[in-house]
Enzyme design. Structure first.
Site, mmCIF file in Angstrom:
data_model
loop_
_atom_site.group_PDB
_atom_site.id
_atom_site.type_symbol
_atom_site.label_atom_id
_atom_site.label_comp_id
_atom_site.label_asym_id
_atom_site.label_seq_id
_atom_site.Cartn_x
_atom_site.Cartn_y
_atom_site.Cartn_z
ATOM 1 N N CYS A 81 31.205 54.344 -31.889
ATOM 2 C CA CYS A 81 29.905 53.772 -32.226
ATOM 3 C C CYS A 81 29.789 53.690 -33.752
ATOM 4 O O CYS A 81 30.297 54.557 -34.451
ATOM 5 C CB CYS A 81 28.767 54.648 -31.714
ATOM 6 S SG CYS A 81 28.657 54.744 -29.921
ATOM 7 N N GLN A 285 33.367 42.704 -17.602
ATOM 8 C CA GLN A 285 32.453 43.144 -18.670
ATOM 9 C C GLN A 285 32.089 44.625 -18.487
ATOM 10 O O GLN A 285 31.878 45.058 -17.361
ATOM 11 C CB GLN A 285 31.181 42.305 -18.634
ATOM 12 C CG GLN A 285 31.400 40.819 -18.916
ATOM 13 C CD GLN A 285 31.583 40.521 -20.401
ATOM 14 O OE1 GLN A 285 31.575 41.421 -21.239
ATOM 15 N NE2 GLN A 285 31.764 39.254 -20.713
ATOM 16 N N ASP A 383 34.098 30.870 -23.025
ATOM 17 C CA ASP A 383 33.882 32.293 -23.312
ATOM 18 C C ASP A 383 35.182 32.862 -23.856
ATOM 19 O O ASP A 383 35.845 33.661 -23.198
ATOM 20 C CB ASP A 383 33.457 33.011 -22.017
ATOM 21 C CG ASP A 383 33.145 34.490 -22.238
ATOM 22 O OD1 ASP A 383 33.109 34.939 -23.402
ATOM 23 O OD2 ASP A 383 32.935 35.191 -21.232
ATOM 24 N N CYS A 410 31.981 36.590 -28.383
ATOM 25 C CA CYS A 410 31.922 38.009 -28.761
ATOM 26 C C CYS A 410 32.201 38.168 -30.254
ATOM 27 O O CYS A 410 32.388 39.281 -30.729
ATOM 28 C CB CYS A 410 32.898 38.835 -27.926
ATOM 29 S SG CYS A 410 34.583 38.226 -27.995
HETATM 30 N N1 SAH Z 1 34.366 34.725 -18.802
HETATM 31 C C1 SAH Z 1 34.995 35.946 -18.378
HETATM 32 C C2 SAH Z 1 36.118 36.437 -19.307
HETATM 33 C C3 SAH Z 1 35.896 36.345 -20.793
HETATM 34 S S1 SAH Z 1 37.055 37.257 -21.761
HETATM 35 C C4 SAH Z 1 33.955 37.024 -18.157
HETATM 36 O O1 SAH Z 1 32.815 36.911 -18.595
HETATM 37 O O2 SAH Z 1 34.266 38.028 -17.499
HETATM 38 C C5 SAH Z 1 38.128 36.010 -22.359
HETATM 39 C C6 SAH Z 1 39.201 35.625 -21.378
HETATM 40 O O3 SAH Z 1 40.007 34.607 -21.970
HETATM 41 C C7 SAH Z 1 40.171 36.720 -20.974
HETATM 42 O O4 SAH Z 1 40.173 36.832 -19.577
HETATM 43 C C8 SAH Z 1 41.540 36.242 -21.501
HETATM 44 O O5 SAH Z 1 42.607 36.587 -20.650
HETATM 45 C C9 SAH Z 1 41.343 34.744 -21.535
HETATM 46 N N2 SAH Z 1 42.175 33.958 -22.474
HETATM 47 C C10 SAH Z 1 42.639 34.321 -23.694
HETATM 48 N N3 SAH Z 1 43.246 33.291 -24.293
HETATM 49 C C11 SAH Z 1 43.184 32.228 -23.429
HETATM 50 C C12 SAH Z 1 43.624 30.868 -23.496
HETATM 51 N N4 SAH Z 1 44.259 30.398 -24.554
HETATM 52 N N5 SAH Z 1 43.362 30.072 -22.429
HETATM 53 C C13 SAH Z 1 42.692 30.533 -21.354
HETATM 54 N N6 SAH Z 1 42.257 31.820 -21.237
HETATM 55 C C14 SAH Z 1 42.495 32.656 -22.263
#
Ligand code: SAH
Length: 453
Positions: A81, A285, A383, A410
């Site tokens: 933290c 998450q 995302d 994020c």
């Molecule tokens: N939307 C999901 C995951 C978000 S985390 C949720 O809310 O649970 C970001 C994700 O992107 C991860 O699962 C990671 O494996 C994936 N990722 C990373 N680089 C990527 C790329 N170039 N193309 C597709 N997915 C990718």
């Protein structure tokens, strides 16, 4: 300019993205952990770089009214933290300001036009994490399980982490004690010897189901039956015990081999009305309560009527995709990790949703290919991980001209960079909503609504 080891009296004006206080001496910034805006203090310079420096707080001469005593007794040693010394309202304000600052500076957005809302926080911002992932070590012949001391690989034992669901901590401590009784050896990363590397616990917030993962150096498992018997008889909510083998000399936690030792390969949990099967290695998450808030906001921004084709890029195990599929005609999810896509397909089936399809691959390759084949979406949700979207993906979005883009981020800096690219490509950022997914840390999660001009 600063001189190393010298003392200065400074006034703090701001906080960095990692929660350090910022003061200026002759116009040059100095970063000091533990100081807050509107505070004054005496600092010692510990490192000088070109144009900036790092200092240590020696004495506070004036305190911020937002300062509070960090409730956690190991706050300073741990480093997990960064903001416990700031009131919770102060943290929420800081996160909103972080987002505004980068949207202006990097995104070149006019904040008169783009609404950046106050951060959505938690009513009770403690005990929120559903996953504990702790390294195991040895000290004076016994096992320790907890966290790496800041800037070192010394493992400190931790009985309670205040942002962790208490159940997770109880299980970690009990498992550690049981392993100790069975004479289990912890892995020693310097010597590359020993056996138990990490204990991981995942807790289904709604279902109450728990998964326990042992990450070990080799695939043997001493005293398996008796040891597991002991654990499962103490904790009936454990529905899955899994062993992951990582025999490499590495900081990466998981290895390639995963074996189920007890129960199922999955535990189940729900976000809203949707049920998810979660396996040991898939991304899920860590703050379930706020995930609901985040996904509701993404769904609201998507403004679906039931007629739309939607693309969900970086979809993980299909969490956002299935949320959207409740209101869309069709959802296409893309994700790079093959196991996550297997989970996503299973999750669609589990919820009886036949309008969600999933593909494995890089978003920046798969989506341009879809577009070339003549497929379009009216709404695109992205995302991405911290590094943001690949330019090739942003270019395809610009060419495809969806009505709306919902960007879940994020990392505000890469969000700002990508929004700038989309703005130049004919889109307009409408609203930005920070959501506090990680109270007491400096991490900021945001959802942005972008529309075609
Ligand atoms: N939307 C999901 C995951 C978000 S985390 C949720 O809310 O649970 C970001 C994700 O992107 C991860 O699962 C990671 O494996 C994936 N990722 C990373 N680089 C990527 C790329 N170039 N193309 C597709 N997915 C990718």
């Amino acid at each position: 300019m600063y001189k190393k080891n010298e003392y200065y009296n400074v006034q703090f004006e701001d906080l960095t993205h990692d929660g350090a206080g910022v003061a200026k001496v002759d116009g040059f910034p100095i970063f000091v952990q533990g100081a807050l805006p509107d505070e004054k203090g005496k600092i010692k310079v510990i490192k000088v770089k070109k144009g900036f420096a790092f200092g240590r707080l020696m004495e506070l001469t004036e305190q911020s009214k937002e300062r509070q005593d960090a409730p956690c007794p190991i706050y300073k040693q741990c480093g997990g933290c960064q903001l416990q010394h700031l009131s919770y309202q102060g943290q929420l304000d800081y996160k909103q300001k972080q987002v505004k600052d980068v949207l202006k500076r990097i995104g070149k957005l006019d904040l008169e036009k783009v609404k950046v809302h106050p951060t959505l926080g938690m009513e009770d911002p403690w005990n929120y994490r559903n996953k504990a992932q702790v390294p195991v070590g040895e000290r004076e012949g016994g096992l320790v399980a907890g966290f790496y001391q800041q800037r070192s690989h010394e493992i400190i034992n931790m009985e309670r982490c205040l942002i962790q669901q208490a159940e997770n901590d109880h299980v970690v401590q009990a498992v550690k004690e049981i392993c100790e009784r069975f004479g289990i050896k912890a892995y020693d990363e310097k010597k590359h010897k020993g056996w138990l590397r990490h204990i991981i616990v995942r807790y289904g917030y709604v279902s109450g189901q728990m998964m326990l993962v042992f990450v070990t150096k080799t695939s043997d498992f001493p005293h398996t039956k008796a040891l597991l018997q002991e654990i499962t008889s103490q904790f009936s909510m454990i529905r899955s015990i899994v062993q992951n083998v990582n025999s490499k000399r590495t900081n990466v936690i998981f290895g390639e081999e995963t074996n189920v030792l007890f129960g199922s390969e999955y535990i189940y949990d729900k976000i809203g009305d949707i049920e998810f099967a979660i396996s040991a290695r898939s991304f899920y998450q860590v703050n379930p309560e706020q995930t609901r808030v985040l996904y509701d906001k993404a769904l609201e921004y998507a403004e679906l009527t039931g007629e739309e084709s939607v693309i969900d890029a970086y979809c993980g195990i299909g969490t956002i995709s299935l949320f959207l599929a409740q209101k869309a005609k069709q959802v296409f999810g893309v994700e790079i990790v093959p196991e996550a896509i297997e989970d996503a397909k299973r999750n669609a089936e589990l919820n009886g949703m036949s309008n969600a399809e999933f593909a494995v691959g890089q978003a920046e390759e798969v989506i341009p290919t879809w577009y070339k084949e003549g497929n379009k979406a009216e709404v695109i949700v992205v995302d991405p991980p911290r590094k943001g979207c690949d330019e090739a993906l942003l270019q395809t979005i610009i060419d495809m001209k969806p009505k709306r883009v919902v960007y879940v981020s994020c990392n505000p800096s890469t969000l700002a960079r990508d929004l700038h690219i989309l703005e130049q490509g004919g889109f307009e950022t409408k609203e930005v909503q920070p959501v506090d997914m990680f109270p007491h840390t400096s991490h900021v999660e945001t959802v942005a609504l972008i529309e075609l001009k």
